[in-house]
Structure formats: C-alpha cells, structure tokens
Design an enzyme around this catalytic site. Structure first.
Site, mmCIF file in Angstrom:
data_model
loop_
_atom_site.group_PDB
_atom_site.id
_atom_site.type_symbol
_atom_site.label_atom_id
_atom_site.label_comp_id
_atom_site.label_asym_id
_atom_site.label_seq_id
_atom_site.Cartn_x
_atom_site.Cartn_y
_atom_site.Cartn_z
ATOM 1 N N ARG A 253 47.130 -74.151 5.525
ATOM 2 C CA ARG A 253 46.218 -73.071 5.903
ATOM 3 C C ARG A 253 44.801 -73.516 5.561
ATOM 4 O O ARG A 253 44.456 -73.647 4.399
ATOM 5 C CB ARG A 253 46.608 -71.822 5.110
ATOM 6 C CG ARG A 253 45.986 -70.552 5.601
ATOM 7 C CD ARG A 253 46.258 -69.419 4.617
ATOM 8 N NE ARG A 253 45.403 -69.542 3.461
ATOM 9 C CZ ARG A 253 45.693 -69.124 2.233
ATOM 10 N NH1 ARG A 253 46.855 -68.569 1.973
ATOM 11 N NH2 ARG A 253 44.828 -69.259 1.245
ATOM 12 N N HIS A 257 43.442 -66.780 2.873
ATOM 13 C CA HIS A 257 44.558 -65.978 3.404
ATOM 14 C C HIS A 257 44.071 -65.017 4.501
ATOM 15 O O HIS A 257 44.685 -64.896 5.552
ATOM 16 C CB HIS A 257 45.208 -65.190 2.260
ATOM 17 C CG HIS A 257 46.242 -64.218 2.713
ATOM 18 N ND1 HIS A 257 47.471 -64.613 3.195
ATOM 19 C CD2 HIS A 257 46.224 -62.848 2.799
ATOM 20 C CE1 HIS A 257 48.171 -63.533 3.537
ATOM 21 N NE2 HIS A 257 47.437 -62.457 3.311
ATOM 22 N N TYR A 266 41.769 -69.940 -6.420
ATOM 23 C CA TYR A 266 43.110 -70.500 -6.673
ATOM 24 C C TYR A 266 43.371 -71.840 -5.996
ATOM 25 O O TYR A 266 44.374 -72.470 -6.245
ATOM 26 C CB TYR A 266 44.198 -69.491 -6.252
ATOM 27 C CG TYR A 266 44.160 -69.086 -4.788
ATOM 28 C CD1 TYR A 266 44.757 -69.873 -3.804
ATOM 29 C CD2 TYR A 266 43.503 -67.925 -4.387
ATOM 30 C CE1 TYR A 266 44.717 -69.504 -2.468
ATOM 31 C CE2 TYR A 266 43.462 -67.541 -3.050
ATOM 32 C CZ TYR A 266 44.061 -68.341 -2.088
ATOM 33 O OH TYR A 266 44.010 -67.970 -0.770
HETATM 34 C C1 LIG Z 1 57.501 -57.236 1.779
HETATM 35 C C2 LIG Z 1 56.043 -57.563 1.667
HETATM 36 N N1 LIG Z 1 55.562 -57.966 0.470
HETATM 37 C C3 LIG Z 1 54.255 -58.267 0.328
HETATM 38 C C4 LIG Z 1 53.414 -58.160 1.412
HETATM 39 C C5 LIG Z 1 51.946 -58.526 1.244
HETATM 40 N N2 LIG Z 1 51.719 -59.800 1.893
HETATM 41 C C6 LIG Z 1 51.166 -59.885 3.122
HETATM 42 S S1 LIG Z 1 51.031 -61.434 3.649
HETATM 43 C C7 LIG Z 1 51.702 -62.059 2.240
HETATM 44 C C8 LIG Z 1 51.862 -63.553 2.029
HETATM 45 C C9 LIG Z 1 52.976 -64.096 2.843
HETATM 46 O O1 LIG Z 1 52.981 -65.495 2.689
HETATM 47 P P1 LIG Z 1 53.722 -66.434 3.682
HETATM 48 O O2 LIG Z 1 54.979 -65.811 4.141
HETATM 49 O O3 LIG Z 1 53.814 -67.780 3.067
HETATM 50 O O4 LIG Z 1 52.749 -66.478 4.955
HETATM 51 P P2 LIG Z 1 51.250 -66.991 5.040
HETATM 52 O O5 LIG Z 1 50.382 -65.762 4.862
HETATM 53 O O6 LIG Z 1 51.050 -68.009 3.972
HETATM 54 O O7 LIG Z 1 51.091 -67.554 6.388
HETATM 55 C C10 LIG Z 1 52.022 -61.040 1.356
HETATM 56 C C11 LIG Z 1 52.592 -61.245 0.018
HETATM 57 C C12 LIG Z 1 53.948 -57.725 2.646
HETATM 58 N N3 LIG Z 1 53.190 -57.600 3.733
HETATM 59 N N4 LIG Z 1 55.268 -57.444 2.759
#
Ligand SMILES: Cc1ncc(C[n+]2csc(CCOP(=O)(O)OP(=O)(O)O)c2C)c(N)n1
Length: 337
Positions: A253, A257, A266
């Site tokens: 990425r 985020h 971080y």
């Molecule tokens: C069940 C749930 N827990 C927490 C969140 C908050 N949240 C949104 S995006 C995210 C990170 C997800 O990371 P990843 O699956 O690695 O995808 P990336 O954003 O890195 O592409 C989180 C924790 C959520 N949307 N749904």
C-alpha cells in the site's frame, strides 16, 4: 522479448496481445490518476473520505482482466477501484461515487465512498464489515451451480480481513462444495497500522489453502502480467469444476490506509521508499518499453488522455446533483424488479 505472434511480450501459458498489455496499463494509470484526483477533492473539502488502491493496481487489473465481465461476478473490497474499472465503471461514475452524488450507480450516495456495487455489471454490493463479501461470493457460486450457470465468482480482501471468521467459513464452505470461487487476497503488508507478522502466524495467507483442501498460490502482486496468468489459470480450472482457489498477491500500500490516517506514525519511510521503486505502474511501463509493445511517445500520449479523462470526469461530477434530503430513505431497502 517481443512476441512476433502477438506483437506483445512473450508470456508462456497465456500470451497477451500488445492491445491487451496497453489496456492493462491504461486501467492501472486511470485508477492511479482517479485516486490522486479524489484525494485532492478530499483535501479541498469536496469529498468526504478516500480509501485508495495506490500500489495495488497490478493485482487488481491483472486479476480482473483474467475474468469475463458480464458473465463472472466480482465481490470486491473497498480498495478495488481498478477491478470496477475493468468491469465497466467509468471515470465519471467513480467520481459520482467519491462525491456521494445522487446518480452514483453504486448506491446513490447511500454507502460510504468506495463501497462498490453494480447489479447490471455483476459487481456485488459490499458491507462495511470486512470479509463478509467472501461469504456472499460462496453463496452466489452455489446459486449459479444450482441454476446450471458456468461462471466464476471473484472475491477479494486484504490480508488483515483473513483473520475474521467469515474468511474461514467462506473457504471451508466453498471447498466442501467445490464451488467456482477465486478468493483473492491483496496482501499489502498492513491492516491499518498492524503489520502482517502481527496478523497471522503463517508466512503466507495462501499457506492456509491446504487446511481447507483447496488450491493455493502466491503471486507477485506488483506484476500485472504475473497476476493475470495466475488468475486466468485458476479461473479456467475452477470454471471446469476444479474447486475454489486461494490466491495471495503480495503487494504494497503506497499511501496511508485512508485520507484520515497518518502513516508516519507506524510505517518507516525507508520501507516506503524501497517499495516505491517497485511501483506497479513503473514495472508495467518498463515491461511495455522493454517488450517493444509501446514507445515513450505512445505512453506519454496515453498519460495525457487519461489525465484529461479524469479532469473532465471530476469537473462534470462536481456539477451533478446531490441526493435530495426528502429521498433519504430511498434505495436503503430493496427497490428492484
Ligand atoms: C469486522 C471489521 N473490523 C474492523 C473494521 C475496521 N477496518 C476497516 S478497514 C480495516 C483494515 C483491514 O485491513 P486489510 O484487510 O489488510 O485491508 P487493507 O485495508 O490493508 O487493504 C479495518 C480494521 C471493519 N471495517 N470491519
């Protein structure tokens, strides 16, 4: 090496034509320029929130181009703007979505930005709760099987989302029933601020495939052609009844985020600089020039035309109406044929 048969590069297994390689590159550049413009609109206070796919374009375009828009279904996740573009979303529509406009085909401004969904294009609407789309994909594949339709369902998520129960339930169910699903994990190294090592105890997400009795593969997610080949082989196999696949695309990425996040807290800058050298758009550009699929001048022309398309789309979308307050409850519950 140029391939005299196709005019493009030599890609054993699934040779791509020069036109396909250029199309791949164009989708990648379009996705990046849209992300950039959306972020500018957010900083100007015109867009509420941006969650970009910058760095993941090769994974997304390579995978989506290996599928069949109009036949296969995609259950994408929020970063998958480029998957949507390959499945027919226009730059104007992407901008309507970013600005929460009335005519946004995804949700008419009801969902958060980047929560994609378009029934006519077989793009499955998504929940804010990560990984739920994987279960929907398994269900859609079962439905297609019962109706005797031969299609593939592509479901993607980040590696952080694979820690949720929904991921494991979806893989287990799809594997038991040998459903035509491709579970595609875009491992970009982080789940917000959490690094991959803190998200799972195995080295690769794809290592888990064995535990479910399904095919697993790791692919360089910064290389669109490699991703295309891997997903194409999986799609051909699963379509013929070969069971589901778990494909992990290792990518990075390049941006924080979301527009609300400060990644300097971080993420080491040196790490970001190292990965920036492998920016998928640079990799693809180098490949096109090296393979003799395009000249510098042709790529410059492509860049100019994409920039113009994005500029026009943003200008146009800004003029479009917002949802009317009295329609607030419209399109919230089912309003379909
Ligand atoms: C069940 C749930 N827990 C927490 C969140 C908050 N949240 C949104 S995006 C995210 C990170 C997800 O990371 P990843 O699956 O690695 O995808 P990336 O954003 O890195 O592409 C989180 C924790 C959520 N949307 N749904």
């Amino acid at each position: 090496m140029a391939n005299p048969e196709t005019g493009g590069g030599t890609h054993p297994g699934y040779p791509l034509t020069r036109e396909q390689l250029l199309e791949m590159y164009r989708f990648m550049v379009l996705a990046r320029r849209l992300d950039e413009r959306m972020m500018t609109l957010q900083r100007q206070g015109l867009a509420a929130f941006v969650i970009a796919g910058a760095g993941q374009e090769a994974a997304q375009v390579g995978a989506a181009m290996a599928l069949r828009p109009g036949i296969d279904h995609v259950a994408p996740y929020y970063r998958d703007l480029a998957v949507n573009l390959v499945f027919g979303m226009t730059a104007r529509e992407a901008m309507l979505n970013a600005l929460g406009k009335r005519d946004d085909p995804n949700s008419h401004g009801r969902q958060m930005p980047a929560h994609w969904g378009n029934r006519s294009r077989r793009i499955v609407t998504q929940s804010s709760v990560v990984a739920t789309q994987l279960l929907h994909a398994a269900g859609i594949a079962l439905g297609a099987r019962l109706r005797g339709e031969e299609l593939v369902v592509f479901a993607s998520c980040g590696e952080g989302s694979t820690s949720r129960g929904d991921f494991h339930e979806a893989l287990n169910f799809a594997s038991i029933h040998r459903l035509p699903v491709i579970f595609f994990v875009e491992n970009n190294g982080y789940a917000i601020s959490e690094r991959t090592e803190k998200e799972m105890a195995v080295e690769h997400v794809a290592d888990r495939a064995r535990g479910y009795g399904m095919h697993g593969a790791v692919v360089d997610g910064m290389d669109a052609v490699a991703v295309y080949q891997t997903v194409k082989a999986a799609a051909d196999q699963t379509r013929r009844g070969g069971g589901p696949h778990l494909i992990e695309a290792k990518c990075y990425r390049l941006w924080p985020h979301s527009s609300d996040d400060d990644d300097t807290r971080y993420r080491p800058r040196a790490e970001l600089e190292e990965w920036s050298k492998k920016d998928p758009i640079l990799v693809m550009r180098g490949r096109l020039l090296e393979d003799g699929a395009a000249t510098e001048a042709q790529l410059a022309e492509l860049e100019t035309s994409v920039q113009e398309e994005v500029r026009e789309a943003a200008q146009w979308a800004l003029q479009q109406p917002d949802p009317a307050p009295e329609d607030a409850l419209g399109f919230v519950f089912k309003e379909a044929d």
